[in-house]
Design an enzyme around this catalytic site. Structure first.
Site, mmCIF file in Angstrom:
data_model
loop_
_atom_site.group_PDB
_atom_site.id
_atom_site.type_symbol
_atom_site.label_atom_id
_atom_site.label_comp_id
_atom_site.label_asym_id
_atom_site.label_seq_id
_atom_site.Cartn_x
_atom_site.Cartn_y
_atom_site.Cartn_z
ATOM 1 N N THR A 27 0.858 -1.179 0.000
ATOM 2 C CA THR A 27 0.000 0.000 0.000
ATOM 3 C C THR A 27 0.900 1.238 0.000
ATOM 4 O O THR A 27 2.110 1.135 0.183
ATOM 5 C CB THR A 27 -0.911 0.048 1.240
ATOM 6 O OG1 THR A 27 -0.109 0.256 2.414
ATOM 7 C CG2 THR A 27 -1.712 -1.239 1.394
ATOM 8 N N ALA A 56 3.237 -1.038 4.718
ATOM 9 C CA ALA A 56 2.541 0.174 5.153
ATOM 10 C C ALA A 56 3.571 1.290 5.193
ATOM 11 O O ALA A 56 4.609 1.163 5.850
ATOM 12 C CB ALA A 56 1.910 -0.037 6.518
ATOM 13 N N ILE A 82 7.373 -2.220 7.117
ATOM 14 C CA ILE A 82 7.431 -0.767 7.064
ATOM 15 C C ILE A 82 8.034 -0.305 5.737
ATOM 16 O O ILE A 82 9.082 -0.789 5.323
ATOM 17 C CB ILE A 82 8.261 -0.200 8.230
ATOM 18 C CG1 ILE A 82 7.681 -0.660 9.576
ATOM 19 C CG2 ILE A 82 8.317 1.320 8.155
ATOM 20 C CD1 ILE A 82 6.269 -0.203 9.829
ATOM 21 N N LYS A 83 7.360 0.631 5.104
ATOM 22 C CA LYS A 83 7.806 1.140 3.805
ATOM 23 C C LYS A 83 8.393 2.541 3.995
ATOM 24 O O LYS A 83 7.737 3.423 4.562
ATOM 25 C CB LYS A 83 6.612 1.191 2.851
ATOM 26 C CG LYS A 83 6.938 1.228 1.376
ATOM 27 C CD LYS A 83 5.624 1.083 0.607
ATOM 28 C CE LYS A 83 5.828 1.037 -0.881
ATOM 29 N NZ LYS A 83 4.532 0.969 -1.588
ATOM 30 N N VAL A 84 9.634 2.720 3.552
ATOM 31 C CA VAL A 84 10.316 4.015 3.705
ATOM 32 C C VAL A 84 10.861 4.456 2.354
ATOM 33 O O VAL A 84 11.171 3.638 1.492
ATOM 34 C CB VAL A 84 11.470 3.938 4.736
ATOM 35 C CG1 VAL A 84 10.940 3.529 6.116
ATOM 36 C CG2 VAL A 84 12.561 2.999 4.263
#
Length: 217
Positions: A27, A56, A82-84
């Site tokens: 997402t 996310a 975790i998306k960075v």
């Protein structure tokens, strides 16, 4: 190749997961906006549907705030990834998060050297954006090949997650080059099953079967 679906539409995710096609979900803020739902609520529902990683994305651009948001997102479910963004602050956050044993997807990758840095920072996934590179008149698949070669040269465990996929050919070419994962919009994932000769053959079989006057059940 693993398939992730790139959406926050839980109806689509549920249907595709029931067929056994999904290994995870990605997402981003734009997809959350399109869903029209609260990020925590919709992300929790997605995590309950699929067993694999659910990316996310943090909305912050500075390390300290990224970490605060990562802590909130991580608490949603055990399968959160975790998306960075691929910035120095993003790489710093990646190193901290993965050192804690959590998964990180480093996104917005547009060069092989960026991908090299992400792997050095311990990224679980690197997301090169194929379609957006194509938009610049450059073959996005060349980037997948470059990253594959570099990662294989040095034995990096970071998985190549081909993103910004727009066509069936994108999926095929990414698989041939050796991308570990393709994250695909639902419509494109459904299109993978289609072929005109399949439709033509099925029509012929059904026409012949109708002439027999028989029923199986």
């Amino acid at each position: 190749m693993k398939f992730f679906v790139d959406t926050a539409d839980t109806k689509e995710i549920r249907e595709l997961n029931e067929i056994g096609l999904l290994d995870g979900v990605t997402t981003n803020p734009s997809l959350i906006m399109k869903s029209g739902r609260d990020i925590t609520e919709v992300t929790k529902e997605i995590c309950d549907i699929v067993d694999g990683p659910v990316s996310a994305e943090v909305a912050a651009t500075e390390y300290e705030q990224m970490m605060k948001e990562a802590d909130v997102l991580s608490k949603i479910a055990d399968n959160i990834c975790i998306k960075v963004p691929l910035t120095f602050d993003g790489l710093k956050a990646c190193k901290t998060i993965t050192s804690d044993g959590r998964k990180v997807n480093v996104t917005l990758c547009f060069s092989a050297t960026q991908a090299l840095l992400a792997a050095k920072a311990g990224a679980t996934f690197i997301s090169p954006f194929i379609g957006r590179i194509d938009d610049m008149g450059i073959n996005g698949m060349d980037l997948i090949g470059e990253i594959r070669a570099i990662y294989d040269n040095y034995g990096f465990a970071t998985e190549i997650l081909a993103a910004s996929i727009r066509t069936v050919n994108h999926v095929k070419e990414a698989a041939l080059i050796g991308a570990d994962v393709a994250t695909v919009p639902p419509a494109t994932l459904r299109a993978l099953v289609k072929h005109p000769l399949t439709d033509k053959g099925l029509d012929a079989f059904l026409a012949d079967w109708a002439k027999t006057g028989q029923k199986i059940a």
